[in-house]
Design a protein around this motif. Sequence first.
Motif, PDB file in Angstrom:
ATOM      1  N   ALA A   1       0.850  -1.198   0.000  1.00 23.44           N
ATOM      2  CA  ALA A   1       0.000   0.000   0.000  1.00 23.44           C
ATOM      3  C   ALA A   1       0.884   1.246   0.000  1.00 23.44           C
ATOM      4  N   CYS A   2       0.527   2.209  -0.823  1.00 23.84           N
ATOM      5  CA  CYS A   2       1.414   3.337  -1.114  1.00 23.84           C
ATOM      6  C   CYS A   2       1.611   4.292   0.059  1.00 23.84           C
ATOM      7  N   HIS A   3       0.758   4.204   1.099  1.00 19.87           N
ATOM      8  CA  HIS A   3       0.891   5.133   2.222  1.00 19.87           C
ATOM      9  C   HIS A   3       1.979   4.721   3.205  1.00 19.87           C
ATOM     10  N   HIS A   4       2.452   3.495   3.107  1.00 21.75           N
ATOM     11  CA  HIS A   4       3.518   3.058   4.014  1.00 21.75           C
ATOM     12  C   HIS A   4       4.788   3.856   3.758  1.00 21.75           C
ATOM     13  N   LYS A   5       5.610   3.989   4.779  1.00 21.70           N
ATOM     14  CA  LYS A   5       6.825   4.793   4.666  1.00 21.70           C
ATOM     15  C   LYS A   5       8.054   3.886   4.606  1.00 21.70           C
ATOM     16  N   LYS A   6       8.944   4.242   3.680  1.00 21.03           N
ATOM     17  CA  LYS A   6      10.135   3.431   3.449  1.00 21.03           C
ATOM     18  C   LYS A   6      11.308   4.316   3.035  1.00 21.03           C
ATOM     19  N   SER A   7      12.503   3.749   3.107  1.00 18.84           N
ATOM     20  CA  SER A   7      13.655   4.390   2.496  1.00 18.84           C
ATOM     21  C   SER A   7      13.469   4.376   0.981  1.00 18.84           C
ATOM     22  N   PHE A   8      14.296   5.123   0.269  1.00 15.90           N
ATOM     23  CA  PHE A   8      14.104   5.198  -1.176  1.00 15.90           C
ATOM     24  C   PHE A   8      15.425   5.448  -1.898  1.00 15.90           C
ATOM     25  N   VAL A   9      15.409   5.140  -3.178  1.00 15.57           N
ATOM     26  CA  VAL A   9      16.558   5.381  -4.052  1.00 15.57           C
ATOM     27  C   VAL A   9      16.083   6.257  -5.200  1.00 15.57           C
ATOM     28  N   CYS A  10      16.819   7.335  -5.460  1.00 16.29           N
ATOM     29  CA  CYS A  10      16.542   8.198  -6.604  1.00 16.29           C
ATOM     30  C   CYS A  10      17.511   7.857  -7.736  1.00 16.29           C
ATOM     31  N   GLU A  11      17.010   7.963  -8.957  1.00 19.11           N
ATOM     32  CA  GLU A  11      17.796   7.678 -10.152  1.00 19.11           C
ATOM     33  C   GLU A  11      17.685   8.879 -11.087  1.00 19.11           C
ATOM     34  N   GLU A  12      18.791   9.347 -11.623  1.00 17.59           N
ATOM     35  CA  GLU A  12      18.741  10.489 -12.535  1.00 17.59           C
ATOM     36  C   GLU A  12      17.770  10.211 -13.678  1.00 17.59           C
ATOM     37  N   ASN A  13      16.967  11.226 -14.005  1.00 18.03           N
ATOM     38  CA  ASN A  13      15.933  11.077 -15.014  1.00 18.03           C
ATOM     39  C   ASN A  13      16.287  11.937 -16.224  1.00 18.03           C
ATOM     40  N   ASP A  14      16.530  11.300 -17.346  1.00 22.98           N
ATOM     41  CA  ASP A  14      16.988  12.011 -18.536  1.00 22.98           C
ATOM     42  C   ASP A  14      16.002  13.079 -18.993  1.00 22.98           C
ATOM     43  N   ALA A  15      14.711  12.761 -18.948  1.00 23.28           N
ATOM     44  CA  ALA A  15      13.708  13.716 -19.435  1.00 23.28           C
ATOM     45  C   ALA A  15      13.685  14.976 -18.576  1.00 23.28           C
ATOM     46  N   LEU A  16      13.756  14.813 -17.257  1.00 15.80           N
ATOM     47  CA  LEU A  16      13.742  15.975 -16.367  1.00 15.80           C
ATOM     48  C   LEU A  16      15.020  16.788 -16.518  1.00 15.80           C
ATOM     49  N   LEU A  17      16.151  16.117 -16.654  1.00 13.76           N
ATOM     50  CA  LEU A  17      17.415  16.819 -16.843  1.00 13.76           C
ATOM     51  C   LEU A  17      17.418  17.619 -18.140  1.00 13.76           C
ATOM     52  N   LYS A  18      16.925  17.019 -19.215  1.00 16.31           N
ATOM     53  CA  LYS A  18      16.875  17.719 -20.499  1.00 16.31           C
ATOM     54  C   LYS A  18      15.964  18.931 -20.427  1.00 16.31           C
ATOM     55  N   TYR A  19      14.824  18.779 -19.754  1.00 20.25           N
ATOM     56  CA  TYR A  19      13.879  19.890 -19.628  1.00 20.25           C
ATOM     57  C   TYR A  19      14.502  21.058 -18.873  1.00 20.25           C
ATOM     58  N   VAL A  20      15.126  20.774 -17.749  1.00 20.47           N
ATOM     59  CA  VAL A  20      15.698  21.849 -16.935  1.00 20.47           C
ATOM     60  C   VAL A  20      16.886  22.487 -17.646  1.00 20.47           C
ATOM     61  N   ARG A  21      17.685  21.704 -18.344  1.00 24.46           N
ATOM     62  CA  ARG A  21      18.793  22.269 -19.104  1.00 24.46           C
ATOM     63  C   ARG A  21      18.306  23.182 -20.225  1.00 24.46           C
ATOM     64  N   TYR A  22      17.237  22.774 -20.867  1.00 25.14           N
ATOM     65  CA  TYR A  22      16.684  23.576 -21.966  1.00 25.14           C
ATOM     66  C   TYR A  22      16.088  24.876 -21.475  1.00 25.14           C
ATOM     67  N   THR A  23      15.390  24.817 -20.339  1.00 22.77           N
ATOM     68  CA  THR A  23      14.712  26.025 -19.821  1.00 22.77           C
ATOM     69  C   THR A  23      15.628  26.889 -18.960  1.00 22.77           C
ATOM     70  N   ASN A  24      16.816  26.372 -18.624  1.00 24.86           N
ATOM     71  CA  ASN A  24      17.766  27.127 -17.808  1.00 24.86           C
ATOM     72  C   ASN A  24      19.162  27.009 -18.423  1.00 24.86           C
ATOM     73  N   PRO A  25      19.345  27.579 -19.617  1.00 24.39           N
ATOM     74  CA  PRO A  25      20.607  27.357 -20.347  1.00 24.39           C
ATOM     75  C   PRO A  25      21.848  27.896 -19.629  1.00 24.39           C
ATOM     76  N   ASN A  26      21.686  28.822 -18.723  1.00 31.96           N
ATOM     77  CA  ASN A  26      22.843  29.411 -18.040  1.00 31.96           C
ATOM     78  C   ASN A  26      23.156  28.720 -16.696  1.00 31.96           C
ATOM     79  N   LEU A  27      22.358  27.722 -16.359  1.00 30.63           N
ATOM     80  CA  LEU A  27      22.556  27.001 -15.102  1.00 30.63           C
ATOM     81  C   LEU A  27      23.278  25.693 -15.384  1.00 30.63           C
ATOM     82  N   ARG A  28      24.352  25.456 -14.659  1.00 31.51           N
ATOM     83  CA  ARG A  28      25.101  24.216 -14.838  1.00 31.51           C
ATOM     84  C   ARG A  28      24.387  23.085 -14.107  1.00 31.51           C
ATOM     85  N   ILE A  29      23.831  22.147 -14.867  1.00 32.52           N
ATOM     86  CA  ILE A  29      23.049  21.043 -14.305  1.00 32.52           C
ATOM     87  C   ILE A  29      23.879  19.750 -14.370  1.00 32.52           C
TER      88      ILE A  29
END
Length: 220
Positions: free
Chosen positions: A192-220
Amino acid sequence: MKAFIIASVCLIGLCTLGSAQFQNGRLEPPNPQLCAQRIIHEKTPDGKGYFFSWRDPQLKGVEEDWLTARNYCRRRCMDSVSLETSLENEWIKQRVVGENVKYIWTSGRQCDFKGCERPDLQPTNVNGWFWTATLQKLAPTTERSQGDWSPTGGIGLPQPDNREFKQNGAPENCLALLNQFYNDGVNWHDVACHHKKSFVCEENDALLKYVRYTNPNLRI
């Protein structure tokens, strides 16, 4: 080691639903500053970065529900880990076991929102599981040579078993990796999704590309 087959199709509505996927919350957009400051604990040979919540001093001992964990990752141009290959699955399991972590959330979820009535997703407990971070379907849960579902759980049934719902609780629509929780090894379980657990994040190519495109002067 089991082989994984991921259906390279986008589930109906998933590509456009965005933050409307979930009835009890909203997906958050990436924060450019947090993306630039994201912490990478390890990288795989292909260069993709991973963040392990229990290694972060500010999150030590902190567990989150499935959506909160996912949003923590997304604000940083990452997403909850998707165990799409047997190599990645084993790589993550080694770290969970080696660092004595009881359980972690993944991005896996059973399709349970508008659009999931599509015939080829029925029954959804078999054909409706997907990696939300990449919008890729998992193999049918009846194909036991695929994926890494546990052969047992709290009521002695193969996973996914929707145990909590059967016991008059919440539906078990989210996918967690459990470490010997039922003396069953380190395997996938529906939870059940309400339970609390540790987690692992993985870099997401789509989100990185979006932020790089909309923030060209920010080093991502």
